[in-house]
Design a protein around this motif. Sequence first.
Motif, PDB file in Angstrom:
ATOM      1  N   TYR B  46      40.902  41.099  31.794  1.00  0.00           N
ATOM      2  CA  TYR B  46      40.382  41.283  33.474  1.00  0.00           C
ATOM      3  C   TYR B  46      40.105  39.240  33.587  1.00  0.00           C
ATOM      4  O   TYR B  46      40.237  39.321  34.994  1.00  0.00           O
ATOM      5  CB  TYR B  46      39.324  41.869  33.058  1.00  0.00           C
ATOM      6  CG  TYR B  46      38.472  41.646  32.612  1.00  0.00           C
ATOM      7  CD1 TYR B  46      37.377  40.544  32.475  1.00  0.00           C
ATOM      8  CD2 TYR B  46      38.273  41.981  31.157  1.00  0.00           C
ATOM      9  CE1 TYR B  46      36.486  40.133  31.724  1.00  0.00           C
ATOM     10  CE2 TYR B  46      37.161  42.311  30.193  1.00  0.00           C
ATOM     11  CZ  TYR B  46      36.591  40.699  30.661  1.00  0.00           C
ATOM     12  OH  TYR B  46      35.609  40.182  29.555  1.00  0.00           O
ATOM     13  N   GLY B  51      41.625  41.749  39.181  1.00  0.00           N
ATOM     14  CA  GLY B  51      41.581  42.832  39.678  1.00  0.00           C
ATOM     15  C   GLY B  51      43.048  43.126  40.096  1.00  0.00           C
ATOM     16  O   GLY B  51      43.287  43.997  41.060  1.00  0.00           O
ATOM     17  N   ALA B  52      43.638  43.082  38.808  1.00  0.00           N
ATOM     18  CA  ALA B  52      44.966  44.026  38.803  1.00  0.00           C
ATOM     19  C   ALA B  52      45.501  44.032  37.151  1.00  0.00           C
ATOM     20  O   ALA B  52      46.660  44.470  36.801  1.00  0.00           O
ATOM     21  CB  ALA B  52      46.475  42.815  39.204  1.00  0.00           C
ATOM     22  N   ALA B  53      44.291  43.848  36.100  1.00  0.00           N
ATOM     23  CA  ALA B  53      44.246  44.362  35.305  1.00  0.00           C
ATOM     24  C   ALA B  53      45.011  45.456  34.511  1.00  0.00           C
ATOM     25  O   ALA B  53      45.597  45.969  33.930  1.00  0.00           O
ATOM     26  CB  ALA B  53      43.200  44.318  34.271  1.00  0.00           C
ATOM     27  N   GLU B  54      44.106  46.597  35.292  1.00  0.00           N
ATOM     28  CA  GLU B  54      44.550  48.132  34.808  1.00  0.00           C
ATOM     29  C   GLU B  54      46.080  48.705  35.755  1.00  0.00           C
ATOM     30  O   GLU B  54      46.543  49.236  34.409  1.00  0.00           O
ATOM     31  CB  GLU B  54      43.610  49.026  35.982  1.00  0.00           C
ATOM     32  CG  GLU B  54      43.469  49.961  36.337  1.00  0.00           C
ATOM     33  CD  GLU B  54      42.044  50.204  35.267  1.00  0.00           C
ATOM     34  OE1 GLU B  54      41.990  51.803  34.446  1.00  0.00           O
ATOM     35  OE2 GLU B  54      41.749  49.684  34.646  1.00  0.00           O
ATOM     36  N   GLY B  55      46.809  47.734  36.270  1.00  0.00           N
ATOM     37  CA  GLY B  55      48.144  48.174  36.136  1.00  0.00           C
ATOM     38  C   GLY B  55      49.215  47.691  34.799  1.00  0.00           C
ATOM     39  O   GLY B  55      50.305  48.293  34.420  1.00  0.00           O
TER      40      GLY B  55
END
Lengths: 402, 281
Positions: B46, B51-55
């Motif tokens: 993160y 803001g895009a780590a989940e992807g």
Amino acid sequence: MWFFPGKSGFAMAESSRRQFLSAGLLLPVAAATSRLNLLQSSSAVGKALASPSAAPKLDYRVLGKTGLKVTTVGFGCMITSDPSVIARAVDLGINFFDTARTYQQGNNERMVGTALGAKRKQIVLSSKSHSLDKASLLKDLDTSLSELKTDYLDIWYLHAKSKPEEIHDDMIEAQQIALQQGKIRFRGVSTHFGQQTLAPWIVQKGVFDVVLTAYNFTMDASMNQAIESLSKAGIGIVGMKVMAGGFRGSGHGMPATPQMQREGAMLSALKWVLNKPYVDTTIPSMTDMDQLDENLRAMAETFSPADGKVLTAHLEAIRPLYCRMCGECDGACAHELPIADMLRILTYADGYRQFGLARERFRELSPHQIAVRCADCAECTVKCPHGVHVADRLTRAQDLFA
Amino acid sequence: MRWFVHMLCFYCAASIAGAQNYLDCHLVPGWEQAGAPRSYTPDNLYDYRDGAAEGYLIFGFTHMRGIDCKHGASTLSIDVSEMADADSAWGMFAANRDPKLPVAPLGMGGQVLPQSLLFARGRSFVEIVETDGDSAANQSAAIQAFATKMLPLLDGRETPPEPVQWFSAESRTSVRLVPQSVLGLRVLRRGYVASYEQGQAFIVSEDSSEAASAVMKKLREHFSTASPVQISDEAFQGKVSYLDGICIFRKGHFVAGYTNLPDATQAASLAAQLATHIPAN
């Protein structure tokens, strides 16, 4: 979609805000009835996938000074892969949907646009851009509008900001231009950490209508204060990461606790956030129909003692990780390590996910303190009266930052 | 015992050297490393991909290593993410590529854009992005040169997952790995989905024929108005909410089918064709 213009730029008094909420309750009932009819007609064709037997009970709040009336459970589209889940969520009455330009390099926005189709005007739609200058931001916005097949966004966020210095004047100008052009209706900032510093700045700046913030039951009281201060200033609050990262792990180098893997634990976490009056809506990620049905229940059920018990059990499991700053360990380390300071530094990374800040602070310690390795001591001389596993935590800090 | 330790050390050193040399700015002449290498795990991704780590995490991200390379006013960020397995690395690539643009023959698949390049090989998902630039200097040749030099230094498979080949290519607009809940149904845990100008096809692999049968039973319960049809080991077709015309069948341990078609008959016809490409075991 229901739009109630608020007193733009002014905080709405809590009492008037409640009246506002009460006054708006009739519309959702009518809407829910029509949705029930829609569901009933579609069930004649084939039984809806995992559909509840009746229309779900919906709960609405007003999104700060925007006046937008939104369901308290919204829909975070980031990891949704099938448009059918979004389409069904709209039919069931969820009216707040969130995506971002960067999710899957834009593929997510494209999927959301396809899923919403003609229903777009029934809902509140938000997206975000990571870009750092005016021209790139405005270019991203045009791409978002094209991919989402719409001519406006209800909320457009400057994405993932954690300090005031990260929000430049030309980014604010980009939002202003977009507003004037009618491409967006409201300006937002999204933030995963640093809220304690960011919140007062946002309030003072006075140009943002909505803040999308990470918020969940694992966070400490200072977070509640930061978010409440934004809400009191009339800024709409949207909660994300409300399930603490889906409990894959606590984010503290620990696996998810068994308590949080139980069925219903996610629902308890969502209800915890909705129990906070200063949170207007939430955007839990949803990948399937079962998750959608479970999350919808959060609008019908109140946060109960049983929910509290589930979450407390999880917090208890991670208790050995948190320093209470009582000062009992001052001078107790044989190598003169500043225990409380080092635990606080580790909390920046593990608790607030500010890894860079944590590493920076760690490197400000003296060369001697940086060189010490707790693993070299046969026995730790520090015994925390609150049960923090000091040696383990400091070893983690040394592994991460030294 | 000592020889074993020496051999182990040699192996470890060789592995580290091997693992590191694909991240080298000198792979392309004229480029120099700027700043320290970076490294991230699921615990702190993160911090870099805020803001895009989940992807990344949904595709079983295990760690990322990266460097910045500089040439004049231009900077390239090169990041290599290790995913859970080669299929997941391909899935990450497929999720992040622009389906309107062609796939380049780089490892399991690549995509070349003017200022960035993605590709996957083995468990590695590689991103090369021009982050700072002299607008007059086009660095796409340098970006492609880095990819070409890095590719042989990475380990692992260079072909897409096998099920991808079983989908018809005619009128196909994209093909991807759905890491959880195919068709938005939790019972279909993970699988491949091909989107077409009309409708979509999917293939889910279960551990055994028995497990696939159990999944079919649950699906039949969900789609209770669907009717049986003769395709492979078992199948049903129908018209249902949100997925329109569907036909789902089981062949051995695979559950597959077509959805989102105007009518069930058309779905069944296409499903029957798909079944012929799926191996019996």
